[in-house]
Scaffold this motif. Sequence first.
Motif, PDB file in Angstrom:
ATOM      1  N   UNK A 192      64.118  82.249  33.889  1.00 13.31           N
ATOM      2  CA  UNK A 192      64.244  83.209  32.918  1.00 13.31           C
ATOM      3  C   UNK A 192      62.993  83.583  32.243  1.00 13.31           C
ATOM      4  N   UNK A 193      61.912  82.872  32.418  1.00 10.42           N
ATOM      5  CA  UNK A 193      60.653  83.214  31.930  1.00 10.42           C
ATOM      6  C   UNK A 193      59.492  82.716  32.218  1.00 10.42           C
ATOM      7  N   UNK A 194      58.315  83.297  32.538  1.00 11.07           N
ATOM      8  CA  UNK A 194      57.060  82.204  33.038  1.00 11.07           C
ATOM      9  C   UNK A 194      55.750  82.753  32.127  1.00 11.07           C
ATOM     10  N   UNK A 195      55.148  81.923  31.562  1.00 15.09           N
ATOM     11  CA  UNK A 195      53.800  82.372  30.805  1.00 15.09           C
ATOM     12  C   UNK A 195      52.625  81.333  31.244  1.00 15.09           C
ATOM     13  N   UNK A 196      51.575  82.018  31.155  1.00 16.76           N
ATOM     14  CA  UNK A 196      50.236  81.111  30.948  1.00 16.76           C
ATOM     15  C   UNK A 196      49.623  80.983  29.487  1.00 16.76           C
ATOM     16  N   UNK A 197      49.283  79.732  29.158  1.00 17.39           N
ATOM     17  CA  UNK A 197      48.780  79.552  27.771  1.00 17.39           C
ATOM     18  C   UNK A 197      47.717  78.495  27.736  1.00 17.39           C
ATOM     19  N   UNK A 198      46.770  78.530  26.935  1.00 18.96           N
ATOM     20  CA  UNK A 198      45.746  77.589  26.585  1.00 18.96           C
ATOM     21  C   UNK A 198      46.485  76.449  25.586  1.00 18.96           C
ATOM     22  N   UNK A 199      47.539  77.001  24.743  1.00 22.09           N
ATOM     23  CA  UNK A 199      48.117  76.265  23.740  1.00 22.09           C
ATOM     24  C   UNK A 199      48.887  74.824  24.305  1.00 22.09           C
ATOM     25  N   UNK A 200      49.116  74.123  23.581  1.00 19.98           N
ATOM     26  CA  UNK A 200      49.911  72.816  23.879  1.00 19.98           C
ATOM     27  C   UNK A 200      51.284  73.010  23.528  1.00 19.98           C
ATOM     28  N   UNK A 201      51.800  74.343  23.517  1.00 20.05           N
ATOM     29  CA  UNK A 201      53.308  74.831  23.080  1.00 20.05           C
ATOM     30  C   UNK A 201      53.525  76.045  23.522  1.00 20.05           C
ATOM     31  N   UNK A 202      54.842  76.366  23.872  1.00 23.29           N
ATOM     32  CA  UNK A 202      55.218  77.628  24.246  1.00 23.29           C
ATOM     33  C   UNK A 202      56.728  77.787  23.704  1.00 23.29           C
ATOM     34  N   UNK A 203      57.086  79.097  23.180  1.00 23.40           N
ATOM     35  CA  UNK A 203      58.237  79.582  22.632  1.00 23.40           C
ATOM     36  C   UNK A 203      58.819  80.366  23.481  1.00 23.40           C
ATOM     37  N   UNK A 204      60.109  80.356  23.518  1.00 21.28           N
ATOM     38  CA  UNK A 204      61.274  81.364  24.180  1.00 21.28           C
ATOM     39  C   UNK A 204      62.127  81.596  22.786  1.00 21.28           C
ATOM     40  N   UNK A 205      62.678  83.027  22.932  1.00 23.17           N
ATOM     41  CA  UNK A 205      63.559  83.317  21.672  1.00 23.17           C
ATOM     42  C   UNK A 205      65.166  83.359  22.148  1.00 23.17           C
ATOM     43  N   UNK A 206      65.924  82.934  21.500  1.00 17.11           N
ATOM     44  CA  UNK A 206      67.324  82.773  21.911  1.00 17.11           C
ATOM     45  C   UNK A 206      67.762  84.224  21.428  1.00 17.11           C
ATOM     46  N   UNK A 207      67.297  85.033  22.642  1.00 16.89           N
ATOM     47  CA  UNK A 207      67.740  86.606  22.385  1.00 16.89           C
ATOM     48  C   UNK A 207      69.163  87.208  22.487  1.00 16.89           C
ATOM     49  N   UNK A 208      70.022  86.226  23.058  1.00 20.11           N
ATOM     50  CA  UNK A 208      71.448  86.487  23.360  1.00 20.11           C
ATOM     51  C   UNK A 208      71.647  87.194  24.813  1.00 20.11           C
ATOM     52  N   UNK A 209      70.685  87.447  25.423  1.00 18.01           N
ATOM     53  CA  UNK A 209      70.503  87.963  26.799  1.00 18.01           C
ATOM     54  C   UNK A 209      70.011  87.258  27.909  1.00 18.01           C
ATOM     55  N   UNK A 210      68.703  86.889  27.733  1.00 17.03           N
ATOM     56  CA  UNK A 210      68.191  85.983  28.874  1.00 17.03           C
ATOM     57  C   UNK A 210      68.671  84.691  28.068  1.00 17.03           C
ATOM     58  N   UNK A 211      68.551  84.371  27.159  1.00 16.47           N
ATOM     59  CA  UNK A 211      68.911  82.712  26.628  1.00 16.47           C
ATOM     60  C   UNK A 211      69.759  83.072  25.571  1.00 16.47           C
ATOM     61  N   UNK A 212      70.738  82.583  25.676  1.00 18.50           N
ATOM     62  CA  UNK A 212      71.980  82.403  24.691  1.00 18.50           C
ATOM     63  C   UNK A 212      72.804  81.200  24.423  1.00 18.50           C
TER      64      UNK A 212
END
Length: 297
Positions: A192-212
Amino acid sequence: RSTSFDSLELQRVASQHLVCDHSLPPAWYRLMLGQQPVEMPTRCVEMNRCGTQAPVWLSLKSESLPAPGESKRLTGCATWQVLGGTRDCCLFRIPVAVRNCGSFFVYLLQPTPGCMGYCAEGEPWCCNVHLGDLVSQASLPLSLAVHPVITAELLQGRAHLKCSYSPRSPEPPVRFRVLWSRLSSPGHREQIHQETTPELFAHLEMDGANLRLGDTVFCTVTAFRRGSPEQQSLPEDSKGFYAGIKFLPESLEIAEDGKEHVLTVLSTVPIACPGQDDSCKVTLQLSTEDLGKSFTY
């Protein structure tokens, strides 16, 4: 180690020469036939093959071999005969990591729990297959264990899932590729989602469409050095996180003249209040069944 090699004659005349990997040094190996690389078989191998009694093959189940430049943690299975003479293709399980180096695979092999042997297959089968030399460390995955964990939190009044990971030892500069997926059907996930980050965490919103609500979510984290994306760690999965409302216990049998029961309703994600007041609430519909009749409250 060839899957076409019958070990029965070897057991009869020279059992001391049977392949036995119980003392194999843990390391990355590639399987070679002369000057040609070969692979571990990915189907059940009969007993008394590969120069041993209990051959070890690579179980994929719903998985697939890694794509070029990628690595995966898979399972090696040892075939053996159980009581009653029934063959068990996976009586013993051994963790095996596999990396696709483009024109060949390398395998992170462990000592076997007894006298078993890792198998190989490839064409042509003219000779015995041997474990190749240890592979150069420069081409191997980073030795980072990130242990991703999913939690839920509110960000700017919206419910988000947070994937946190912490490398065993810092090796800066390191970046992280985070792949989010959800369970689409038993045993199958969809990205449902992919990202690249230097942080030690990543967020994904409960948007009701991709994630519900009601989804079981996973995050898969791979670490790699900045400027050297081809050198990366093995991808690590989080445990599945159920994002929704749970009932504890999940079911109850209640008698009219029986004792009182307590039903706990638990939301694993925070409930966002759209307004400014504190009267935020969720309305639930409770249904019961009684001898084939259903009642809704």
